[in-house]
Design a protein around this motif. Structure first.
Motif, PDB file in Angstrom:
ATOM      1  N   THR A   1       0.852  -1.086  -0.110  1.00  0.00           N
ATOM      2  CA  THR A   1       0.055  -0.107   0.043  1.00  0.00           C
ATOM      3  C   THR A   1       0.843   1.381  -0.211  1.00  0.00           C
ATOM      4  OG1 THR A   1      -1.471  -1.277   1.088  1.00  0.00           O
ATOM      5  CG2 THR A   1      -1.907   1.057   1.217  1.00  0.00           C
ATOM      6  N   TYR A   2       2.055   1.231   0.668  1.00  0.00           N
ATOM      7  CA  TYR A   2       2.856   2.253   0.760  1.00  0.00           C
ATOM      8  C   TYR A   2       3.451   2.723  -0.670  1.00  0.00           C
ATOM      9  CZ  TYR A   2       7.441   4.536   1.714  1.00  0.00           C
ATOM     10  OH  TYR A   2       8.326   5.635   1.682  1.00  0.00           O
ATOM     11  N   ALA A   3       3.685   1.616  -1.413  1.00  0.00           N
ATOM     12  CA  ALA A   3       4.183   2.116  -2.583  1.00  0.00           C
ATOM     13  C   ALA A   3       3.102   2.721  -3.697  1.00  0.00           C
ATOM     14  CB  ALA A   3       4.948   0.954  -3.482  1.00  0.00           C
ATOM     15  N   ARG A   4       1.906   2.275  -3.605  1.00  0.00           N
ATOM     16  CA  ARG A   4       0.921   2.631  -4.116  1.00  0.00           C
ATOM     17  C   ARG A   4       0.493   4.111  -3.783  1.00  0.00           C
ATOM     18  NH1 ARG A   4      -1.407  -1.872  -6.740  1.00  0.00           N
ATOM     19  NH2 ARG A   4      -0.403  -3.904  -5.864  1.00  0.00           N
ATOM     20  N   GLU A   5       0.616   4.294  -2.688  1.00  0.00           N
ATOM     21  CA  GLU A   5       0.398   5.937  -2.252  1.00  0.00           C
ATOM     22  C   GLU A   5       1.434   6.538  -2.635  1.00  0.00           C
ATOM     23  OE1 GLU A   5      -2.460   4.410   1.773  1.00  0.00           O
ATOM     24  OE2 GLU A   5      -0.267   5.224   1.914  1.00  0.00           O
ATOM     25  N   LEU A   6       2.753   6.192  -2.498  1.00  0.00           N
ATOM     26  CA  LEU A   6       3.776   6.893  -2.944  1.00  0.00           C
ATOM     27  C   LEU A   6       3.738   7.321  -4.374  1.00  0.00           C
ATOM     28  CD1 LEU A   6       6.342   8.448  -2.205  1.00  0.00           C
ATOM     29  CD2 LEU A   6       7.551   6.307  -2.804  1.00  0.00           C
ATOM     30  N   ALA A   7       3.120   6.592  -5.271  1.00  0.00           N
ATOM     31  CA  ALA A   7       3.116   6.759  -6.667  1.00  0.00           C
ATOM     32  C   ALA A   7       1.752   7.803  -6.951  1.00  0.00           C
ATOM     33  CB  ALA A   7       2.632   5.434  -7.451  1.00  0.00           C
ATOM     34  N   ALA A   8       0.761   7.679  -5.886  1.00  0.00           N
ATOM     35  CA  ALA A   8      -0.210   8.809  -6.159  1.00  0.00           C
ATOM     36  C   ALA A   8       0.144   9.986  -5.831  1.00  0.00           C
ATOM     37  CB  ALA A   8      -1.476   8.081  -5.221  1.00  0.00           C
ATOM     38  N   ARG A   9       1.072  10.137  -4.955  1.00  0.00           N
ATOM     39  CA  ARG A   9       1.321  11.792  -4.590  1.00  0.00           C
ATOM     40  C   ARG A   9       2.754  12.188  -5.192  1.00  0.00           C
ATOM     41  NH1 ARG A   9       2.599   9.029   0.388  1.00  0.00           N
ATOM     42  NH2 ARG A   9       4.790   9.226   0.834  1.00  0.00           N
ATOM     43  N   SER A  10       3.519  11.407  -5.774  1.00  0.00           N
ATOM     44  CA  SER A  10       4.706  11.872  -6.509  1.00  0.00           C
ATOM     45  C   SER A  10       4.980  11.219  -8.023  1.00  0.00           C
ATOM     46  CB  SER A  10       5.899  11.026  -5.668  1.00  0.00           C
ATOM     47  OG  SER A  10       7.099  11.344  -6.327  1.00  0.00           O
ATOM     48  N   ARG A  11       4.690  12.439  -8.724  1.00  0.00           N
ATOM     49  CA  ARG A  11       4.649  12.317 -10.127  1.00  0.00           C
ATOM     50  C   ARG A  11       6.055  11.556 -10.669  1.00  0.00           C
ATOM     51  NH1 ARG A  11       6.620  14.853 -14.611  1.00  0.00           N
ATOM     52  NH2 ARG A  11       5.403  14.076 -16.393  1.00  0.00           N
ATOM     53  N   ALA A  12       7.072  11.788  -9.839  1.00  0.00           N
ATOM     54  CA  ALA A  12       8.624  11.458 -10.244  1.00  0.00           C
ATOM     55  C   ALA A  12       8.523   9.859  -9.979  1.00  0.00           C
ATOM     56  CB  ALA A  12       9.618  12.191  -9.733  1.00  0.00           C
ATOM     57  N   PHE A  13       8.081   9.527  -9.046  1.00  0.00           N
ATOM     58  CA  PHE A  13       7.980   8.214  -8.486  1.00  0.00           C
ATOM     59  C   PHE A  13       6.906   7.501  -9.661  1.00  0.00           C
ATOM     60  CE2 PHE A  13       6.330   4.379  -5.685  1.00  0.00           C
ATOM     61  CZ  PHE A  13       7.396   3.754  -6.078  1.00  0.00           C
ATOM     62  N   ALA A  14       5.859   7.930  -9.712  1.00  0.00           N
ATOM     63  CA  ALA A  14       4.925   7.373 -10.642  1.00  0.00           C
ATOM     64  C   ALA A  14       5.392   7.098 -12.048  1.00  0.00           C
ATOM     65  CB  ALA A  14       3.363   8.326 -10.793  1.00  0.00           C
ATOM     66  N   LEU A  15       6.030   8.073 -12.653  1.00  0.00           N
ATOM     67  CA  LEU A  15       6.580   7.830 -13.849  1.00  0.00           C
ATOM     68  C   LEU A  15       7.377   6.629 -14.117  1.00  0.00           C
ATOM     69  CD1 LEU A  15       7.913  11.480 -14.773  1.00  0.00           C
ATOM     70  CD2 LEU A  15       6.339  10.014 -16.161  1.00  0.00           C
ATOM     71  N   GLN A  16       8.333   6.022 -13.074  1.00  0.00           N
ATOM     72  CA  GLN A  16       8.875   4.653 -12.769  1.00  0.00           C
ATOM     73  C   GLN A  16       8.031   3.668 -12.860  1.00  0.00           C
ATOM     74  OE1 GLN A  16      12.085   5.503  -9.899  1.00  0.00           O
ATOM     75  NE2 GLN A  16      11.523   7.475  -9.686  1.00  0.00           N
ATOM     76  N   VAL A  17       6.928   3.872 -12.520  1.00  0.00           N
ATOM     77  CA  VAL A  17       6.113   2.681 -12.193  1.00  0.00           C
ATOM     78  C   VAL A  17       4.917   2.496 -13.353  1.00  0.00           C
ATOM     79  CG1 VAL A  17       3.984   1.825 -10.874  1.00  0.00           C
ATOM     80  CG2 VAL A  17       6.093   2.890  -9.668  1.00  0.00           C
ATOM     81  N   PHE A  18       4.664   3.528 -13.977  1.00  0.00           N
ATOM     82  CA  PHE A  18       3.412   3.270 -14.974  1.00  0.00           C
ATOM     83  C   PHE A  18       3.851   3.293 -16.479  1.00  0.00           C
ATOM     84  CE2 PHE A  18       1.254   4.969 -11.159  1.00  0.00           C
ATOM     85  CZ  PHE A  18       0.625   3.709 -10.833  1.00  0.00           C
ATOM     86  N   GLU A  19       3.620   2.516 -17.215  1.00  0.00           N
ATOM     87  CA  GLU A  19       3.753   2.239 -18.458  1.00  0.00           C
ATOM     88  C   GLU A  19       3.429   3.788 -19.378  1.00  0.00           C
ATOM     89  OE1 GLU A  19       2.251  -1.214 -20.529  1.00  0.00           O
ATOM     90  OE2 GLU A  19       2.201   0.001 -22.359  1.00  0.00           O
TER      91      GLU A  19
END
Ligand code: SF4
Length: 287
Positions: free
Chosen positions: A10-28
């Motif tokens: 859940t921690y990683a999912r929440e981090l991706a929801a609030r950090s665009r820079a982290f989300a860029l590394q996660v989502f296609e």
């Protein structure tokens, strides 16, 4: 490769929801799966170099890499091994581990063992410690590197109990990856504290990624956050020549400008080496 593995915290999912820079590394990214000219899914020939000992790879004389798991806490879109995880053997059985140990003993120049994959900390504690203690018990081995992105993507995995158990051998180093200052959350810093309190050096290998850390100020913010957490910034890697990660590539001139920007503002202890890892090279080359 899915965006988050089903067991992602859940921690990683929440981090991706609030950090665009982290989300860029996660989502296609749009069109990222199209093959890029000149780039390979397996640039370092790791599939072809499956070798005599399944799950063990050697590129440099003093180091071996042991593939311990096919899983990671997040599936980084920029991962060097995105094209080979699940297609190359991992070390799963006692007989396979024994074969790796025998290989190391027959190659006395090997002093540094990297436990990687995938992420070794996706395994249960007992299995992690079986790997660590087996290699640490070899007198020729100076360092056993636990390569994990758990500090960033699942810091609760770094428990005090595991940290203390890893610290016992006095040979364990943790190699981790943070790519932007948003990832240095209080939970991540506390996870690093638990490792450091157990006497384990923690080093960071960052990847230079367009949109994530590709300006001087963004990189400087990351390096300062790492230093404040007593995590040693060790390398900043140019993206590897892997197919499908073109949207992250930063050109060399810009990389040099970012390195200079940082070098003019922080001391040497906080300044990583900016390097490029090229197939066939005998070392990581400064940019
Ligand atoms: S944690 Fe490392 S091995 Fe796992 S997906 Fe990310 S870069 Fe690849």
């Amino acid at each position: 490769m899915s965006e988050f593995p089903e067991y992602a915290s859940t921690y990683a999912r929440e981090l991706a929801a609030r950090s665009r820079a982290f989300a860029l590394q996660v989502f296609e990214g749009k069109g990222e799966l199209a093959q890029e000219d000149g780039f390979s899914p397996d640039p370092f020939g790791e599939l072809g170099r499956a070798g005599k000992v399944p799950g063990l790879k050697q590129r440099f004389p003093d180091r071996v890499l042991v593939m311990t798991s096919e899983r990671c806490f997040m599936n980084c879109r920029h991962c060097t091994r995105r094209g080979i995880l699940g297609k190359t053997p991992i070390v799963e059985t006692p007989a396979q581990l024994k074969a790796c140990l025998e290989y190391v003993k027959k190659h006395p120049q090997v002093r540094d063992v990297l436990l990687s994959g995938g992420d070794v900390l996706t395994l249960p504690d007992a299995k992690v410690l079986e790997f660590v203690n087996a290699f640490a018990a070899l007198p020729q081995v100076d360092m056993v590197r636990v390569c994990t992105r758990a500090l960033c993507a699942n810091p609760a995995r770094i428990t005090a109990k595991l940290s203390q158990a890893l610290g016992h051998s006095r040979k364990v180093w943790v190699n981790t990856q943070f790519n932007c200052a948003d990832e240095l959350t209080p939970a991540a810093v506390q996870a690093a504290d638990r490792l450091l309190a157990a006497g384990i050096p923690v080093s960071c290998q960052t990847v230079l990624l367009k949109g994530v850390n590709d300006t001087g100020p963004k990189m400087l913010r990351l390096l300062r956050a790492l230093s404040a957490a007593r995590i040693r910034p060790y390398y900043v890697f140019m993206c590897d020549p892997v197919a499908g990660i073109g949207r992250f590539r930063v050109d060399l001139a810009k990389a040099r400008a970012i390195e200079n920007y940082c070098a003019e503002r922080i001391g040497g202890l906080a300044l990583p080496r900016f390097v490029i890892d090229q197939p066939g090279a005998k070392r990581k080359m400064p940019i």
